[in-house]
Enzyme design. Structure first.
Site, PDB file in Angstrom:
ATOM      1  N   SER A  78      -9.954  -0.869   7.042  1.00 66.21           N
ATOM      2  CA  SER A  78      -9.343  -0.626   5.729  1.00 66.21           C
ATOM      3  C   SER A  78      -8.602  -1.806   5.105  1.00 66.21           C
ATOM      4  O   SER A  78      -8.212  -1.736   3.943  1.00 66.21           O
ATOM      5  CB  SER A  78      -8.391   0.574   5.805  1.00 66.21           C
TER       6      SER A  78
ATOM      7  N   SER B 180      -9.791   1.622   2.965  1.00 69.73           N
ATOM      8  CA  SER B 180      -8.907   2.408   2.124  1.00 69.73           C
ATOM      9  C   SER B 180      -7.849   1.595   1.367  1.00 69.73           C
ATOM     10  O   SER B 180      -7.262   2.128   0.436  1.00 69.73           O
ATOM     11  CB  SER B 180      -8.196   3.454   2.972  1.00 69.73           C
TER      12      SER B 180
ATOM     13  N   LYS C  59       0.840  -1.202   0.000  1.00 72.96           N
ATOM     14  CA  LYS C  59       0.000   0.000   0.000  1.00 72.96           C
ATOM     15  C   LYS C  59       0.871   1.247   0.000  1.00 72.96           C
ATOM     16  O   LYS C  59       1.929   1.264   0.647  1.00 72.96           O
ATOM     17  CB  LYS C  59      -0.911  -0.040   1.237  1.00 72.96           C
TER      18      LYS C  59
END
EC number: 6.3.5.7
Lengths: 95, 480
Positions: B173, B149, B74
């Site tokens: 997330s 997210s 990420k």
């Protein structure tokens, strides 16, 4: 209930610049969110100790030993502006 | 099966058997990225140069747990010299001068890092639509969001653009996008994985964890990333285990609680039916299932929307245009430089949360909001502890629905509600995993959430592994 003045005040504290439209929008949206948050008052917390970290931890200490740190040029590599090995910012004092 | 569909453990077996080389594997994944990335858009940055370097170092790392395995990271985890944007214009050109501890651990384990994945700006969001750059598309249906997210990481795994990925989870997330994309996502106990080098959102809630194609991969990746780190004073000592020891098909005698207050919330009936059917399977396999009573999840959501924005408003104060990141060109003096930098650098949701947090911490409101929310956090944590005195695990749905359509939710509060089942877990600091349990009538994946006590990752893995075998749906892949 939060009003436009509160929004302007919080924006000032957070160094955020909002236009009129954003002020109106945030007043409404943040109002709705805080209205939802108000349901917390339904829970009795009179004798409850607040929790900051959920996993039990005592003071985390370590030996004060000198270790390698980032070299200056690496630390400054992302600086928007630098001079003589320092970060350079616009002037703080007015003339 | 295609190479890009294989799991970490399958790839490792093929390497060990001499059937595939790491170079062939990397080539297959790179080709897959070329084939689907313009439709899925999982990555902000493809790190092909880094991947080639790591591949070239394979001989030295071949004993590593991830030797030759393509992994995605990420874009809020620092990579030395490689752009780490956090999905924000503020950090669009930021290249960290060091590696996050998890990235270091991936390197040591021999992983081949394929790229940095798309995300909601500063991890604030539930659909990845808050990325400052572009939307990511759900591989199961490109008109749907991948969740957020960590939407880029979940989509990359589901689309075969990497073997596995790292995500971060502050209120769901990792788990909610894993659920939306039909993959496995684990949020470890707070403190199990070092946050050093993770761009901070809400420091008392943030935790890094694996997003994988199956439960076994989740255990392997946890073996790589978990453990104490002297560089993160909130990381825990002495609790790391060999998580692969829990890969056992056995739930006999395991006590599972089903919280009535969660199942009584209004949510998708197909999701509810699928989760309860999976629970029934565990029961048939010998688990003892009982209804339990817990504090309504909406109180945790309310506490979260004080605590997370409050910590965010403090953490994001560092973006002032002085040391790194964006600096506005439009500035006569320092004060204007601060405000214009933050005006140009932050998106709508980030500004909204900074505003909520600043307000909740401001003088006169601190007790009513922040202190109250911290007290409610105690009640929620105690509530979980109470259940775990008698139960091994709690099961809930991961999300109230399957993947939402892109651009379908414009109201912030409505979007926040997509995290209703996942947020309480971060508030309590306990571990939880989302594991696929079925599909709805539109063939979109459904996720089930297994929650354990602090440091209870092992039991979660064992139950999830058993469930995966019982349901036998893990071979199913999104068609692109």
């Amino acid at each position: 209930m939060i009003d436009k003045k509160d929004v302007e005040y919080a924006a000032g504290l957070a160094q955020l610049k909002l236009d009129e439209e954003e002020k109106e929008k945030y007043t409404e949206q943040i109002g709705e969110i805080l209205n939802y948050v108000d349901k917390l008052s339904e829970l009795d917390t009179d004798d409850v100790v607040p929790t900051a970290y959920t996993v039990p931890m005592k003071n985390v200490l370590r030996e004060d030993q000198v270790k390698d740190s980032l070299p200056r040029e690496k630390s400054l590599a992302n600086a928007p502006d630098e001079k003589d090995g320092h970060f350079r910012a616009p002037k703080i004092m007015s003339d | 099966m295609n190479i890009y569909d294989l799991t970490i453990h399958e790839l490792k077996e093929k390497i060990a058997a001499g059937e595939l080389t790491p170079a062939e594997i990397k080539k297959a994944y790179a080709a897959r990225i070329n084939e689907v990335e313009d439709r899925v858009k999982s990555y902000i940055t493809i790190t092909d140069e880094l991947a080639e370097e790591e591949l070239a170092d394979y001989e030295n790392k071949k004993e590593g747990l991830l030797a030759g395995i393509p992994i995605a990271v990420k874009d809020n985890m620092s990579t030395d010299g490689i752009k780490t944007s956090c999905g924000s214009k503020m950090l669009e050109n930021y290249k960290p001068p060091y590696d996050a501890t998890v990235v270091e651990k991936l390197n040591e384990a021999g992983a081949v890092i394929m790229g940095k994945t798309n995300m909601d700006e500063f991890a604030m969001g539930s659909s990845t639509e808050n990325s400052a750059f572009f939307d990511t598309h759900n591989p199961w249906n490109l008109n749907h969001a991948p969740g957020g997210s960590s939407g880029g990481s979940a989509a990359a795994v589901a689309a075969g653009e990497c073997a596995a990925a790292l995500g971060s989870d502050t209120g769901g997330s990792i788990r909610q996008p894993a659920s939306y994309c039909g993959v496995v996502g684990l949020k470890p106990t707070y403190g199990m994985v070092s946050r050093y080098g993770l761009v901070a959102f809400a420091s008392s809630l943030d935790q890094i964890g694996p997003i994988t194609k199956d439960v076994e991969d989740s255990a392997i990746l946890m073996n790589v990333i978990a453990g104490h780190d002297p560089k993160d004073s909130t990381s825990i000592e002495g609790k790391k285990e060999d998580y692969t020891e829990y890969l056992k098909e056995d739930v006999s005698g395991m006590k599972i609680g089903i919280p009535e207050e969660y199942f009584n919330l209004e949510f998708d009936e197909e999701v509810k039916a699928s989760v309860l059917a999976a629970v029934e399977k565990l029961k048939e396999a010998g688990a003892e299932v009982e209804t339990v009573h817990m504090i309504d999840a909406s109180y945790a959501l309310a506490a979260y929307y004080v605590i997370a924005p409050a910590e965010a408003s403090s953490n994001l104060a560092r973006y002032d245009g002085v040391r790194y990141g964006l600096r506005s060109e439009q500035a006569a003096d320092i004060s204007e430089m601060f405000t214009n930098t933050r005006l140009e650098g932050f998106g709508d949701e980030v500004k909204r949360r900074i505003m909520i947090g600043t307000y909740a911490l401001s003088s006169g409101y601190y007790d009513a909001y922040y202190l109250k929310a911290q007290k409610v956090r105690t009640l929620i944590k105690d509530d979980f502890d109470r259940i775990f005195n008698d139960f091994d695990l709690i099961i809930t749905p991961t999300a109230p629905s399957t993947a939402i359509e892109l651009e379908s939710k414009s109201d912030p509060l409505e979007m926040y509600h997509t995290d209703i089942f996942t947020v309480p877990i971060n508030i309590a600091g306990v571990p939880a995993m989302s594991v696929p349990c079925g599909f709805d009538s539109s063939e979109m994946p459904i996720g089930l959430q297994l929650i354990g006590p602090h440091f209870g990752e092992g039991k979660i893995i064992q139950a999830a592994y058993t469930l995966e075998k019982l349901l036998n749906i893990k071979e199913k892949r999104a068609e692109l």
